[in-house]
Design a protein around this motif. Structure first.
Motif, short mmCIF file in Angstrom:
data_model
loop_
_atom_site.label_atom_id
_atom_site.label_comp_id
_atom_site.label_asym_id
_atom_site.label_seq_id
_atom_site.Cartn_x
_atom_site.Cartn_y
_atom_site.Cartn_z
N ILE A 187 0.86 -1.18 0.00
CA ILE A 187 0.00 0.00 0.00
C ILE A 187 0.89 1.23 0.00
O ILE A 187 1.68 1.43 0.93
CB ILE A 187 -0.92 0.02 1.23
N HIS A 188 0.82 2.03 -1.02
CA HIS A 188 1.67 3.21 -1.13
C HIS A 188 0.86 4.46 -0.83
O HIS A 188 -0.32 4.56 -1.19
CB HIS A 188 2.28 3.30 -2.53
N ALA A 189 1.51 5.39 -0.16
CA ALA A 189 0.84 6.66 0.13
C ALA A 189 0.62 7.42 -1.17
O ALA A 189 1.56 7.63 -1.94
CB ALA A 189 1.69 7.47 1.09
N ARG A 190 -0.60 7.83 -1.42
CA ARG A 190 -0.93 8.47 -2.70
C ARG A 190 -1.60 9.82 -2.47
O ARG A 190 -2.12 10.11 -1.38
CB ARG A 190 -1.87 7.57 -3.51
N LYS A 191 -1.59 10.62 -3.52
CA LYS A 191 -2.32 11.88 -3.55
C LYS A 191 -3.29 11.85 -4.72
O LYS A 191 -3.03 11.25 -5.75
CB LYS A 191 -1.37 13.07 -3.71
N SER A 205 -9.12 14.52 -12.99
CA SER A 205 -8.40 14.10 -11.79
C SER A 205 -6.94 13.80 -12.11
O SER A 205 -6.58 13.52 -13.26
CB SER A 205 -9.04 12.83 -11.20
N GLN A 206 -6.12 13.89 -11.09
CA GLN A 206 -4.74 13.44 -11.15
C GLN A 206 -4.45 12.63 -9.90
O GLN A 206 -4.77 13.05 -8.79
CB GLN A 206 -3.75 14.59 -11.24
N THR A 207 -3.86 11.45 -10.09
CA THR A 207 -3.53 10.57 -8.97
C THR A 207 -2.05 10.23 -9.00
O THR A 207 -1.57 9.71 -10.01
CB THR A 207 -4.37 9.27 -9.02
N GLU A 208 -1.35 10.52 -7.92
CA GLU A 208 0.04 10.13 -7.80
C GLU A 208 0.12 8.69 -7.30
O GLU A 208 -0.52 8.34 -6.32
CB GLU A 208 0.77 11.05 -6.82
N PHE A 209 0.92 7.88 -7.98
CA PHE A 209 1.02 6.47 -7.61
C PHE A 209 1.71 6.29 -6.26
O PHE A 209 1.33 5.43 -5.47
CB PHE A 209 1.77 5.70 -8.68
N ASP A 210 2.74 7.06 -6.00
CA ASP A 210 3.46 6.98 -4.72
C ASP A 210 4.08 8.34 -4.47
O ASP A 210 5.05 8.72 -5.11
CB ASP A 210 4.54 5.90 -4.77
N LYS A 211 3.49 9.09 -3.54
CA LYS A 211 3.93 10.46 -3.33
C LYS A 211 5.33 10.53 -2.73
O LYS A 211 5.95 11.59 -2.71
CB LYS A 211 2.94 11.21 -2.43
N PRO A 245 15.09 11.03 -16.84
CA PRO A 245 14.85 12.17 -15.96
C PRO A 245 13.38 12.25 -15.56
O PRO A 245 12.51 11.75 -16.27
CB PRO A 245 15.25 13.38 -16.81
N PRO A 246 13.09 12.84 -14.41
CA PRO A 246 11.70 12.91 -13.96
C PRO A 246 10.83 13.70 -14.92
O PRO A 246 11.29 14.69 -15.52
CB PRO A 246 11.80 13.62 -12.60
N PRO A 247 9.59 13.28 -15.13
CA PRO A 247 8.67 14.00 -16.02
C PRO A 247 8.15 15.25 -15.35
O PRO A 247 8.61 15.65 -14.29
CB PRO A 247 7.56 12.98 -16.27
N ASP A 248 7.16 15.88 -15.99
CA ASP A 248 6.55 17.06 -15.39
C ASP A 248 6.13 16.74 -13.96
O ASP A 248 5.52 15.70 -13.71
CB ASP A 248 5.32 17.51 -16.19
N PRO A 249 6.46 17.60 -13.03
CA PRO A 249 6.17 17.30 -11.63
C PRO A 249 4.69 17.18 -11.36
O PRO A 249 3.88 17.93 -11.91
CB PRO A 249 6.77 18.49 -10.88
N LEU A 298 4.91 8.77 -12.88
CA LEU A 298 4.66 9.18 -11.50
C LEU A 298 3.18 9.37 -11.20
O LEU A 298 2.78 9.29 -10.04
CB LEU A 298 5.41 10.48 -11.18
N TYR A 299 2.38 9.65 -12.19
CA TYR A 299 0.97 9.96 -11.93
C TYR A 299 0.13 9.65 -13.16
O TYR A 299 0.64 9.48 -14.27
CB TYR A 299 0.81 11.44 -11.55
#
Length: 263
Positions: A114-118, A144-150, A165-169, A186-187
């Motif tokens: 279970i990962h902490a999500r936003k 909506s936007q859901t982060e898989f693991d904040k 490299p990381p995508p758009d934050p 990431l989301y």
């Protein structure tokens, strides 16, 4: 105080309060944002004149976050948001709702993955009437936007031996939702639309109702945990009264499809 007009002012201000809930309560805002869950917190809405304004803050009851697991294993999920609109809540109106759902990191249990999500949700709801209320159109469009693991943050991601490299934050969630962003590693982003058209007595004794629903594969609101994503369809209904409105006949046709249709 009465002579100074304070009492009348307080009475007028109190009449603005349309909803005031504090403690543990059930909450229903709209079909795509908050509905059918229990909250520990506060839910307040005021309606001064033709303006609607609401705010909600609190913790979602664990049953509506991960109902199939013990409370001690669940991330504690909070909600914070508000709405603003114009018109009557029961008649013609337009309303914009913005919500943020957040899991507490310290309650995450990695044993069950279970990962902490936003989760962020932006919704526009409206209702309009024409021809002396014979035609009523209701609708809601939401993103909506859901982060898989904040906890991942803005770390680089490895795909095999290649460092990407990381995508758009995810923090640019308003831009990501409104621009139709397709999501990233990431989301995810998703969209939903509800429309409801009611035709009342356009023909003698007849009422018609047309409903349409669309949810993209990645639309999600933590405030409506039982929504089925990746679904679309419509429903049509007709009603006819006979014998001086003493007998009523109904006919309904509905067709919905989801991501399990081809299995």
């Amino acid at each position: 105080m009465k002579n100074m007009g304070w009492v009348n002012s307080l009475e007028k201000t109190a009449l603005w309060v349309d909803r005031f809930q504090i403690g543990r309560f059930g909450i229903n805002w709209t079909d795509l944002t908050l509905r059918g869950i229990t909250l520990d917190g506060a839910d307040i809405r005021i309606c001064p004149g033709g303006v609607q304004a609401g705010v909600v803050s609190g913790w979602i009851h664990p049953l509506f976050s991960y109902g199939y697991m013990a409370d001690s294993l669940q991330p504690k999920r909070s909600v914070l948001g508000g709405s603003v609109g114009y018109g009557s809540a029961d008649a013609q109106h337009i309303k914009i709702t913005v919500l943020q759902f957040n899991d507490r990191t310290e309650t995450t249990n990695d044993l069950f993955s279970i990962h902490a999500r936003k989760n962020y949700v932006i919704s526009t709801e409206f209702s309009a009437t024409l021809l002396k209320n014979k035609i009523q159109l209701k609708g809601e469009a939401s993103g909506s936007q859901t982060e898989f693991d904040k906890n991942i943050g803005q770390q680089s991601v490895y795909i095999g031996p290649v460092q990407v490299p990381p995508p758009d934050p995810p923090e640019k969630w308003i831009k990501n939702i409104l621009s139709g962003d397709q999501g990233s590693l990431l989301y995810s982003t998703g969209y939903a639309l509800n429309l409801d058209l009611q035709l009342q007595r356009l023909l003698p004794g007849f009422n018609f109702n047309l409903r349409s629903k669309y949810l993209s594969p990645f639309y999600q609101s933590f405030g409506v945990p039982y929504l089925t994503p990746d679904m679309k369809g419509f429903e049509a209904a007709a009603e006819k009264t006979f014998y001086r409105n003493r007998v009523t006949g109904f006919a309904t046709f509905a067709k919905y499809s989801d991501n399990l249709e081809s299995l």
